[in-house]
Design a protein around this motif. Structure first.
Motif, PDB file in Angstrom:
ATOM      1  N   UNK A 234       0.858  -1.190   0.000  1.00  0.00           N
ATOM      2  CA  UNK A 234       0.000   0.000   0.000  1.00  0.00           C
ATOM      3  C   UNK A 234       0.889   1.233   0.000  1.00  0.00           C
ATOM      4  N   UNK A 235       0.672   2.104  -0.959  1.00  0.00           N
ATOM      5  CA  UNK A 235       1.515   3.279  -1.125  1.00  0.00           C
ATOM      6  C   UNK A 235       0.677   4.547  -1.051  1.00  0.00           C
ATOM      7  N   UNK A 236       1.366   5.631  -0.799  1.00  0.00           N
ATOM      8  CA  UNK A 236       0.700   6.934  -0.781  1.00  0.00           C
ATOM      9  C   UNK A 236       0.450   7.394  -2.210  1.00  0.00           C
ATOM     10  N   UNK A 237      -0.768   7.799  -2.487  1.00  0.00           N
ATOM     11  CA  UNK A 237      -1.080   8.327  -3.811  1.00  0.00           C
ATOM     12  C   UNK A 237      -0.343   9.662  -4.004  1.00  0.00           C
ATOM     13  N   UNK A 238       0.400   9.765  -5.092  1.00  0.00           N
ATOM     14  CA  UNK A 238       1.272  10.933  -5.275  1.00  0.00           C
ATOM     15  C   UNK A 238       0.483  12.198  -5.587  1.00  0.00           C
ATOM     16  N   UNK A 239      -0.527  12.070  -6.385  1.00  0.00           N
ATOM     17  CA  UNK A 239      -1.269  13.281  -6.794  1.00  0.00           C
ATOM     18  C   UNK A 239      -2.756  12.926  -6.846  1.00  0.00           C
ATOM     19  N   UNK A 240      -3.514  13.425  -5.879  1.00  0.00           N
ATOM     20  CA  UNK A 240      -4.935  13.126  -5.851  1.00  0.00           C
ATOM     21  C   UNK A 240      -5.734  14.384  -5.536  1.00  0.00           C
ATOM     22  N   UNK A 241      -6.884  14.471  -6.177  1.00  0.00           N
ATOM     23  CA  UNK A 241      -7.803  15.593  -5.970  1.00  0.00           C
ATOM     24  C   UNK A 241      -9.205  15.007  -5.851  1.00  0.00           C
ATOM     25  N   UNK A 242      -9.804  15.179  -4.682  1.00  0.00           N
ATOM     26  CA  UNK A 242     -11.146  14.661  -4.430  1.00  0.00           C
ATOM     27  C   UNK A 242     -12.038  15.844  -4.063  1.00  0.00           C
ATOM     28  N   UNK A 243     -13.138  15.967  -4.773  1.00  0.00           N
ATOM     29  CA  UNK A 243     -14.052  17.079  -4.546  1.00  0.00           C
ATOM     30  C   UNK A 243     -15.214  16.612  -3.684  1.00  0.00           C
ATOM     31  N   UNK A 244     -15.520  17.377  -2.667  1.00  0.00           N
ATOM     32  CA  UNK A 244     -16.588  17.019  -1.739  1.00  0.00           C
ATOM     33  C   UNK A 244     -16.130  17.277  -0.322  1.00  0.00           C
ATOM     34  N   UNK A 245     -16.804  18.163   0.402  1.00  0.00           N
ATOM     35  CA  UNK A 245     -16.369  18.563   1.732  1.00  0.00           C
ATOM     36  C   UNK A 245     -16.651  17.500   2.789  1.00  0.00           C
ATOM     37  N   UNK A 246     -17.637  16.637   2.541  1.00  0.00           N
ATOM     38  CA  UNK A 246     -18.014  15.635   3.547  1.00  0.00           C
ATOM     39  C   UNK A 246     -16.851  14.692   3.823  1.00  0.00           C
ATOM     40  N   UNK A 247     -16.130  14.276   2.755  1.00  0.00           N
ATOM     41  CA  UNK A 247     -15.012  13.355   2.900  1.00  0.00           C
ATOM     42  C   UNK A 247     -13.900  13.983   3.728  1.00  0.00           C
ATOM     43  N   UNK A 248     -13.590  15.234   3.446  1.00  0.00           N
ATOM     44  CA  UNK A 248     -12.515  15.899   4.178  1.00  0.00           C
ATOM     45  C   UNK A 248     -12.884  16.105   5.643  1.00  0.00           C
ATOM     46  N   UNK A 249     -14.131  16.515   5.910  1.00  0.00           N
ATOM     47  CA  UNK A 249     -14.554  16.745   7.296  1.00  0.00           C
ATOM     48  C   UNK A 249     -14.558  15.454   8.095  1.00  0.00           C
ATOM     49  N   UNK A 250     -14.999  14.344   7.480  1.00  0.00           N
ATOM     50  CA  UNK A 250     -15.026  13.072   8.191  1.00  0.00           C
ATOM     51  C   UNK A 250     -13.612  12.655   8.607  1.00  0.00           C
ATOM     52  N   UNK A 251     -12.641  12.853   7.723  1.00  0.00           N
ATOM     53  CA  UNK A 251     -11.247  12.528   8.044  1.00  0.00           C
ATOM     54  C   UNK A 251     -10.746  13.387   9.195  1.00  0.00           C
ATOM     55  N   UNK A 252     -11.104  14.672   9.188  1.00  0.00           N
ATOM     56  CA  UNK A 252     -10.657  15.577  10.256  1.00  0.00           C
ATOM     57  C   UNK A 252     -11.275  15.187  11.597  1.00  0.00           C
ATOM     58  N   UNK A 253     -12.537  14.797  11.605  1.00  0.00           N
ATOM     59  CA  UNK A 253     -13.182  14.404  12.863  1.00  0.00           C
ATOM     60  C   UNK A 253     -12.503  13.173  13.466  1.00  0.00           C
ATOM     61  N   UNK A 254     -12.174  12.205  12.617  1.00  0.00           N
ATOM     62  CA  UNK A 254     -11.523  10.987  13.117  1.00  0.00           C
ATOM     63  C   UNK A 254     -10.129  11.302  13.641  1.00  0.00           C
ATOM     64  N   UNK A 255      -9.408  12.199  12.976  1.00  0.00           N
ATOM     65  CA  UNK A 255      -8.078  12.589  13.452  1.00  0.00           C
ATOM     66  C   UNK A 255      -8.167  13.283  14.809  1.00  0.00           C
ATOM     67  N   UNK A 256      -9.189  14.126  14.995  1.00  0.00           N
ATOM     68  CA  UNK A 256      -9.374  14.789  16.287  1.00  0.00           C
ATOM     69  C   UNK A 256      -9.692  13.768  17.373  1.00  0.00           C
ATOM     70  N   UNK A 257     -10.548  12.793  17.042  1.00  0.00           N
ATOM     71  CA  UNK A 257     -10.879  11.745  18.013  1.00  0.00           C
ATOM     72  C   UNK A 257      -9.638  10.937  18.401  1.00  0.00           C
ATOM     73  N   UNK A 258      -8.801  10.608  17.415  1.00  0.00           N
ATOM     74  CA  UNK A 258      -7.552   9.896  17.717  1.00  0.00           C
ATOM     75  C   UNK A 258      -6.651  10.723  18.623  1.00  0.00           C
ATOM     76  N   UNK A 259      -6.670  12.050  18.437  1.00  0.00           N
ATOM     77  CA  UNK A 259      -5.887  12.921  19.315  1.00  0.00           C
ATOM     78  C   UNK A 259      -6.361  12.858  20.752  1.00  0.00           C
TER      79      UNK A 259
END
Length: 515
Positions: A234-259
Motif C-alpha cells: 500500500x503506497x501513498x497516492x502521489x497526486x490526488x484531488x477529491x471534490x466534496x467537503x463531507x469526505x474531508x470533514x469526516x477525516x478531520x473528525x476521526x483525526x481529532x478523536x484519535x488525538x
C-alpha cells in the motif's frame, strides 16, 4: 508516630478506589479515566477495523481476479497449496504464452482499476534448469550435472505489440527441455487504486501488486504445479484531488478523536507511573522500618505486594495505544501504509484494556475467586505444561517421520502439531483415522496404535490432571476465603491497626463509587 504513619499509609495504599474516597475523599481519577479509555479505545478499534476490512477485501478480491486473468483453466478453487496443475508439454507452452497475452491486453480485459507501473514494470520470465542432463528411464541410466543455470528474458508493456516482441517469443528461450527443467517463473508488477473507501468517507489508497507465477517442475513427476503469489504494497497516492467537503470533514473528525485517545492514554500513563513510583517508595520505607525494628528482611512475597501488576499492564497498553494511534493518524492522512503494525498495536492494547477490567471486578469477593485461582494455579500449570509438552513433541516428531508419506495432515511439523492439538480438543477424529492410506499394512497398524495411544493419554489422563490442578487451586482459595488466608509479615504488621482517618460527616459520594 513513625510506625503509626507507616501503617496508615500502607492501609491507604491497599484500599480500593471507593474506600480511598470514603477515607480521605480522594476522587478515583484513575478509575474514571480507565472507564473512559475503555470506551474510546474500543470505539477507535472498531473504526480502524472497518477501514482495515476494506483493505483486506480489496487485496483478496484482486488476488482472485489475477488468478482468473493469468492462469489458464483456473477453476476458481486452489487444488492444494498451489493454484492449479498441468500434465502435458503443450499445456505448459499454452499456459506460459497465455500469461504473456493476457498481460499484453490487460487494459482491455481487466475490470478493475489496474495499470502498468512506469518504472520497472517489465514482464520478467526466468527459467531454471540443470546444466547437463541425459536420462534413459528404459535403461535405468542417468547422467546429470546438478549445478543449475538461470536464464531470463524481459518484455516491456509498450514493446509487446511490436515485431521485436514476436521475435523474442519465437526465440530459442521458449524451447523448454522438460527433462532438465526445474521451474519457470513469470513476474510482473501492476498498480491499482481502491475507490471503495470513498463510499466509507475515507481517502482512497494506491496499491502496488508484485505478482509471481511459478511453474514448478522440481519433482519431475509428470505434474507441474502452478503457484500464484501476489505481494501487495500500500503506497501513498502521489497526486490526488477529491471534490466534496463531507469526505474531508469526516477525516478531520476521526483525526481529532484519535488525538483525544492519545491524550487520555498519556494521562493514564502518567497516573499509573506515578502510582508505581509511590508504591516503590512505600515499599522501601516498610523494608527499612522492618529491618530496623525486627532486624530481619521482608520476604519476597511481601515485596511483590507493592508491585501492582495491573498498573504495569495499563502502562504497556497505554504505550501501545499511543504508538498505534499515531500510526493510525498517519495512515488516515495517507502518509503511511503500515496497516499490519498498526493493527497489531491497537488490537493488543485493546486486549490488555479489557483484561484490565478484571481488576475492578476483583473488588467483589465473588468475582475475585477467578483472579485468585488463576494466580494460585499458574506456577503449577506452567510446570505441568512443560512436562506434557515433552510428550507432545515426541508424538509430533514420531507422527511426522512415520505417517508423513501416508497422511496429508502429517506432511510437515507445523501441520502435525496443529492436527494433534485438534485431536486433544476432540475435533476431526474420524477424518484423521479415515484418511490414512492403506498402502503399507505395517504403517496402517502403527497409525492405529499411535492415534489411540495419543488420544487416550492426552484426553483421559493429561487433560484430567490439568483440570485437577486448577480445581485444587480453586478449592484452596474457597477454603482460604472461609477460614482466612495465610498471614504474612505485612498482614501481621497491619492487623492490629484501625481504619485510616475516615471522615464521619455524611457527604455524597461520586456516582461511580455508588455503582
Amino acid at each position: 508516630l513513625k510506625e503509626t504513619a507507616l501503617k496508615e499509609d500502607l492501609k491507604f495504599y491497599f484500599m480500593n478506589p471507593c474506600e480511598k474516597y470514603r477515607a480521605r475523599r480522594q476522587i478515583p481519577w484513575k478509575l474514571a479515566l480507565q472507564i473512559l479509555k475503555i470506551l474510546m479505545v474500543t470505539t477507535q478499534l472498531i473504526f480502524f477495523g472497518l477501514s482495515n476490512q476494506l483493505v483486506v477485501s480489496f487485496k483478496e478480491e484482486n488476488t482472485v481476479a489475477f488468478k482468473h486473468l493469468f492462469l489458464k483453466g483456473y477453476s476458481g478453487v486452489d487444488e492444494d497449496d498451489y493454484s492449479c496443475s498441468i500434465y502435458t508439454q503443450q499445456d505448459a507452452y499454452d499456459s506460459i504464452f497465455y500469461v504473456i497475452n493476457q498481460y499484453r491486453h490487460l487494459k482491455n480485459i481487466a475490470l478493475g482499476t489496474l495499470g502498468y507501473e512506469h518504472e520497472g514494470s517489465d514482464l520478467k520470465i526466468c527459467k531454471q534448469q540443470y546444466k547437463k542432463s541425459t536420462m534413459l528411464p528404459s535403461n535405468d541410466t542417468l547422467n546429470i550435472d546438478v549445478s543449475t543455470e538461470t536464464e531470463c528474458i524481459f518484455f516491456k508493456p509498450q514493446e509487446l505489440a511490436d515485431k521485436k516482441a514476436e521475435l523474442k517469443l519465437n526465440s530459442s528461450f521458449f524451447h523448454l527441455e522438460f527433462y532438465r527443467l526445474i521451474q519457470v517463473e513469470i513476474s510482473f508488477k501492476l498498480k491499482g487504486i481502491a475507490l471503495q473507501t470513498i463510499h466509507a468517507r475515507e481517502l482512497p489508497d494506491c496499491y502496488a501488486f508484485q505478482n509471481t507465477i511459478t511453474f514448478n517442475n522440481r519433482a519431475h513427476s509428470g505434474k507441474i504445479k502452478i503457484y500464484f503469489d501476489s505481494d501487495t504494497d500500500i503506497q501513498e497516492c502521489k497526486d490526488w484531488h477529491i471534490f466534496g467537503s463531507v469526505l474531508q470533514k469526516n477525516t478531520q473528525y476521526i483525526l481529532v478523536f484519535d488525538g483525544f485517545v492519545i491524550l487520555s492514554c498519556f494521562a493514564s500513563l502518567i497516573l499509573c507511573t506515578r502510582s508505581i513510583v509511590l508504591a516503590l517508595r512505600l515499599q522501601k520505607r516498610f523494608v527499612n522500618y522492618f529491618l530496623e525494628k525486627y532486624n530481619r528482611h521482608v520476604c519476597h512475597a511481601d515485596r511483590l505486594e507493592f508491585i501492582n501488576g495491573w498498573y504495569v499492564l495499563v502502562i504497556i497498553s497505554d504505550v501501545m495505544t499511543i504508538i498505534g494511534s499515531i500510526l493510525k493518524m498517519e495512515i488516515k492522512a495517507k502518509n503511511l501504509a503500515s496497516y499490519d503494525v498498526c493493527s497489531i498495536l491497537l488490537g493488543t492494547s485493546t486486549l490488555f484494556v479489557w483484561v484490565g477490567v478484571i481488576r475492578y471486578l476483583g473488588y467483589f469477593q465473588t468475582y475475585n475467586v477467578l483472579i485468585l485461582t488463576m494466580q494460585a494455579s499458574l506456577p503449577k500449570v506452567l510446570r505441568f505444561c512443560c512436562c506434557a509438552g515433552m510428550i507432545y513433541l515426541g508424538y509430533t516428531f514420531c507422527g511426522w517421520i512415520v505417517l508423513g508419506p501416508y497422511h496429508e495432515k502429517f506432511e510437515d511439523l507445523n501441520t502435525v502439531a496443529e492436527c494433534l492439538f485438534s485431536l486433544v480438543n476432540g475435533d476431526d477424529m474420524f477424518a484423521t483415522f479415515a484418511q490414512i492410506q492403506q498402502k503399507s499394512t505395517l504403517v496402517w497398524m502403527f497409525s492405529r496404535l499411535y492415534l489411540y495411544s495419543f488420544i487416550s493419554l492426552f484426553i483421559y489422563m493429561i487433560l484430567s490432571l490439568f483440570i485437577a490442578l486448577i480445581t485444587d487451586s480453586y478449592d484452596t482459595i474457597k477454603k482460604y476465603q472461609q477460614s482466612g488466608f495465610p498471614v504474612t509479615d505485612l498482614h501481621e504488621f497491619l492487623k492490629d491497626h484501625g481504619s485510616v482517618g475516615c471522615r464521619k460527616e455524611n457527604t455524597s459520594m461520586p456516582f461511580i463509587c455508588c455503582c
